[in-house]
Scaffold this active site. Sequence first.
Site, PDB file in Angstrom:
ATOM      1  N   PHE A 114       0.823  -1.214   0.000  1.00 24.60           N
ATOM      2  CA  PHE A 114       0.000   0.000   0.000  1.00 24.60           C
ATOM      3  C   PHE A 114       0.862   1.270   0.000  1.00 24.60           C
ATOM      4  O   PHE A 114       0.583   2.217   0.759  1.00 24.60           O
ATOM      5  CB  PHE A 114      -0.947   0.035   1.198  1.00 24.60           C
ATOM      6  CG  PHE A 114      -2.087  -0.956   1.154  1.00 24.60           C
ATOM      7  CD1 PHE A 114      -2.355  -1.714   0.030  1.00 24.60           C
ATOM      8  CD2 PHE A 114      -2.903  -1.124   2.272  1.00 24.60           C
ATOM      9  CE1 PHE A 114      -3.410  -2.620   0.010  1.00 24.60           C
ATOM     10  CE2 PHE A 114      -3.963  -2.025   2.259  1.00 24.60           C
ATOM     11  CZ  PHE A 114      -4.216  -2.776   1.135  1.00 24.60           C
ATOM     12  N   THR A 177      -0.037  -6.445   3.645  1.00 23.92           N
ATOM     13  CA  THR A 177      -0.181  -5.714   4.899  1.00 23.92           C
ATOM     14  C   THR A 177      -0.450  -6.744   5.983  1.00 23.92           C
ATOM     15  O   THR A 177      -1.489  -7.411   5.957  1.00 23.92           O
ATOM     16  CB  THR A 177      -1.336  -4.697   4.826  1.00 23.92           C
ATOM     17  OG1 THR A 177      -1.032  -3.720   3.824  1.00 23.92           O
ATOM     18  CG2 THR A 177      -1.519  -3.991   6.158  1.00 23.92           C
ATOM     19  N   ASN A 245      -8.371 -10.593  -5.489  1.00 26.89           N
ATOM     20  CA  ASN A 245      -7.058  -9.992  -5.328  1.00 26.89           C
ATOM     21  C   ASN A 245      -5.988 -11.001  -5.754  1.00 26.89           C
ATOM     22  O   ASN A 245      -6.293 -12.043  -6.339  1.00 26.89           O
ATOM     23  CB  ASN A 245      -6.872  -9.557  -3.870  1.00 26.89           C
ATOM     24  CG  ASN A 245      -6.017  -8.317  -3.714  1.00 26.89           C
ATOM     25  OD1 ASN A 245      -4.982  -8.179  -4.360  1.00 26.89           O
ATOM     26  ND2 ASN A 245      -6.439  -7.418  -2.845  1.00 26.89           N
TER      27      ASN A 245
END
Length: 337
Positions: A114, A177, A245
């Site tokens: 990110f 993450t 994803n």
Amino acid sequence: MYSLARSLFFRIDPETSHGLALGALDALQRVGGVRPWVGKPIEDPVELMGLRFANRVGLAAGLDKNADHLDALGALGFGFVEVGTVTPKAQPGNAKPRLFRLASHGAIINRFGFNNKGVEHLIEQVKKRRYQGVVGINIGKNLTTSVENALEDYLACLNAVHPVADYITVNISSPNTPGLRTLQFGEQLDALLGPIRERSRLLDAEANRKVPLLIKIAPDMSEEEVALVAGSIARNELDGVIATNTTVSREAVKSDPQAEEAGGLSGKPVFEPSNVIIRLLRQHLPTLPIIGVGGIDSGETAKAKIAAGADLVQLYSGLIYQGPALVNECASALKTQ
């Protein structure tokens, strides 16, 4: 034309060439546009989630994290463009190198984490856009925010982007993450989606404008896990789901020397796993809009995504390997269905 450009770009570090390619696309747009190179966009209007999509082919989140290249990318003929993932505060992401091409498998591994300039920068970029298509904004949490406090980051992003987004995607499925994917299941998912859905309704009422709320999920789920996720999506009355994803599996690329690089794998190896998830979602959520993403590199694979149960599709890795012509190829193939 693109094959020559690709041969040059593929000699350079992947992240560096990614930046150079986007810069070149911006420059081309400034001096006359990219349309002469890619042709007229395919018109195949679709009404979904209260939005009008010019065609069924979109750009997946991750390629333009900060909406810095929105106009140039939109000019490639996309019916919609999703920007982000964006977090409340700017963050550098993971250490480099963090992007790897597995060219023999038509795949990419990334562990960006990110990296982005923060939500305020993205908002200003979206406000300045000339692109007239649908713009989705993908939101996430900062690395320094604990999983237990993730809701605060999602609500902060939701509040910020709601005025400028055509739709908003809650990203809880990035493998880069730590702990993020634990939010996909059971009570944790309901505890996240419930307040986000409630806040989105309040914002919709205040703005007198409905902004659809979607969730992006991972391909690495069992049938039972998909059923649990689908149940939570239904209970919280989300407007759509993006499937899927990147994957953490390396089964399809285990012969590649870079297969053990940490991060999410995208491209051809994700094609069928994402189709499996789409089919299962369609069984559990027969009328919910589904955006299918993962491994689309031709008109035929775009049609297969729709056949699996998707209503719209998104490109990312296929665009890197096949070039801008892939957008119109896929849109044309879907128009003839």
